[in-house]
Scaffold this active site. Structure first.
Site, short mmCIF file in Angstrom:
data_model
loop_
_atom_site.label_atom_id
_atom_site.label_comp_id
_atom_site.label_asym_id
_atom_site.label_seq_id
_atom_site.Cartn_x
_atom_site.Cartn_y
_atom_site.Cartn_z
N ASP A 46 -5.53 -20.58 15.80
CA ASP A 46 -5.56 -19.65 16.92
C ASP A 46 -6.91 -19.69 17.62
O ASP A 46 -7.96 -19.75 16.98
CB ASP A 46 -5.29 -18.21 16.44
CG ASP A 46 -5.24 -17.24 17.62
OD1 ASP A 46 -4.62 -17.58 18.63
OD2 ASP A 46 -5.85 -16.16 17.51
N SER B 193 -9.48 -14.60 11.58
CA SER B 193 -8.20 -14.25 10.96
C SER B 193 -8.44 -13.99 9.47
O SER B 193 -9.24 -13.12 9.14
CB SER B 193 -7.17 -15.36 11.19
OG SER B 193 -5.90 -14.97 10.73
N HIS C 129 -7.05 -10.80 13.58
CA HIS C 129 -5.67 -10.56 13.18
C HIS C 129 -5.69 -9.54 12.04
O HIS C 129 -6.33 -9.77 11.00
CB HIS C 129 -5.01 -11.85 12.70
CG HIS C 129 -5.10 -12.95 13.70
ND1 HIS C 129 -5.06 -14.29 13.35
CD2 HIS C 129 -5.22 -12.93 15.06
CE1 HIS C 129 -5.15 -15.02 14.44
NE2 HIS C 129 -5.26 -14.23 15.49
#
Length: 488
Positions: free
Chosen positions: A425, A304, A332
């Site tokens: 995540d 991310s 992401h």
């Protein structure tokens, strides 16, 4: 070692609190809401010594959680620290309830929080004097804006100045002006346009990180390969994150508020000086002997914040194995920049990175990147799936569906890799890989831009090895080339 449970429905805030406490000898765990916290406390084999909870959470607020914790635990109940952005709350009133032991307003002062935790838990480390929250002044976030258009500067300034906790201390027309302001004003955040004449966003980021390291955030509304390449190169040079340029007119509207909230969250992330001549190395920390590991037959990667630069730094190190196995990547990324990210990674790594499509063959030599807004999974051992399922933990794509699918179809041949990122995540997906007998490699927190995701994987005990970026690639190659494990 004292055990601390961090409770917040925002993965960003959980990661920020974890970062503030990283220097203390603590066993940190997280919960996403009050119910989750109570479940974790009821099922944990060891009691928690401290609960740090947000106030505003769905279904059960932090004060109600504190009440239940104290009433259930009695004299053995853990201490409770409440955190909130609600300006109506007062520490004196909260302490009077008997459920709260300390209160901190947002944005949280990291040094004060660390000092109060040290005091509450009687940690034998030096701590700064604690200032009661009733006398504590909320720190103002100093921001510099750099944009070559007057409209862009004015719009950003108008949005940020609507919040008294953000102070725009300077505006620059070009990259060199941003560097000068970084040195002179010592801001906490620099909002930097990637495409500027003269010293562009990439070069300006490098100079800022060399002369006056701070949190550089790239602002962009331009899509396409060239602007995107500039943006990703800026993250490689040290930029913390990328945000979309505001296009709204109401500085008090929901989008403007969301932008200011993100600026506040990013301002609490510790500044990381990015490497100048390649990633820095840390000592390898392996969870077991390589000979006891299975041969990796597929690799899944999740990243991310800070991820594009980390992936670009790691992939060349595993080039020797890239033709032997498929590699699937979840990163992401800002909407509209997924294809450009794939192109940029292919250019800087000289490897065949492609944006994944539904039904693409899952075979050796494939390096597929998840498209924005869709989950990337192994649909079968031979086919890639790109699906529009619901977000997982507010993320789509998410690393969890990817890792779970690899565990399901590849079993002990699945290798999950967790890189830099905010939140947690992918961690639940790593649990599936471990349950299937697969392996997990994690980027060392001290080499991350943001250590939330790797830290969460490590705290759950899923990491077989914790390695720096330059060690991860060769480690993956070794595991791909490892002898097949005997089934007898």
């Amino acid at each position: 070692m004292a055990r601390v449970l961090i409770v917040d429905d925002s993965v960003v805030m959980r990661d920020i609190v974890r970062a503030h406490l990283a220097g203390l000898a603590l066993d940190l765990e997280v919960a996403s809401n009050g119910e989750d916290a109570l479940t974790r406390m009821a099922t944990s084999s060891q009691p928690f010594d401290l609960v740090i909870t947000d106030y505003a959470m769905p279904n059960m607020n932090g004060l109600e959680l504190a009440r239940r914790v104290k009433e259930k635990g009695g004299t053995l109940a853990p201490k409770v620290i409440l955190i909130s952005a609600n300006k109506e709350l007062r520490e004196r009133d909260l302490l009077a309830t008997g459920y709260i032991d300390a209160f901190f307003p947002k944005p949280v002062d990291g040094s004060q929080l660390s000092a109060r935790v040290s005091t509450i838990l009687s940690l034998t480390i030096p701590s700064a004097p604690v200032v009661p929250s009733s006398r504590r002044v909320r720190p103002v976030i100093r921001v510099v804006i750099a944009d070559d258009t007057e409209v862009g500067r004015t719009l950003l300034a108008r949005v940020l100045k609507a919040d008294p906790e953000i102070d725009v201390v300077g505006m620059a027309r070009d990259g060199q002006g941003a560097v000068d302001l970084a040195v002179r004003e010592n801001p906490q955040i620099i909002l930097l346009d990637a495409m500027m004449p003269g010293l562009d966003g990439v070069a300006a980021t490098r100079r800022i990180m060399a002369l006056a390291p701070t949190r550089v955030v790239i602002v962009s509304d331009q899509q396409g390969s060239r602007p995107a390449a500039q943006i990703f190169a800026a993250t490689e040079a040290g930029a913390l994150d990328v945000i979309a340029r505001p296009s709204w007119g109401d500085p008090m509207g929901p989008q403007a508020v969301a932008l200011r909230d993100k600026i506040k969250m990013l301002a609490e992330i510790p500044v990381v000086r990015r490497w100048a001549d390649g990633p820095r190395s840390v000592r390898s920390r392996r969870g077991g002997s390589l000979r006891a590991q299975n041969r990796a037959t597929v690799v899944g990667i999740c990243a991310s914040t800070g991820g594009p630069a980390a992936i670009a730094a790691m992939l060349p190190g595993l080039a020797a194995a890239s033709s032997l196995i498929p590699i699937l990547i979840v990163q992401h990324v800002l909407a509209g920049f997924d294809e450009a990210l794939a192109e940029w990674l292919a250019e800087v790594t000289q490897l065949p990175v492609r944006l994944a499509t539904h039904g693409m063959p899952l075979r050796a030599g494939v390096i597929a990147l998840a498209p924005e807004g869709k989950h990337l999974v192994a649909q079968s051992p031979l086919t890639i799936g790109v699906i529009e399922g619901p977000p997982v933990g507010n993320h789509r794509p998410s690393g969890t569906p990817l890792f779970e699918s690899l565990a399901r179809h590849f079993g002990d041949g699945a290798l999950g890799v967790m890189l830099t990122g905010m939140g947690n995540d992918g961690v639940e997906g790593l649990r599936a890989i471990k349950a299937a007998g697969g392996s997990v490699l994690v980027q060392s927190p001290d080499s991350c831009v943001v250590s939330g995701m790797p830290g969460a994987a490590i705290s759950r005990g899923y990491a077989d090895a914790v390695l720096s970026l330059d060690e991860l690639g060769p480690e993956i190659v070794e595991r791909v080339r490892a002898p097949a494990r005997s089934r007898h």
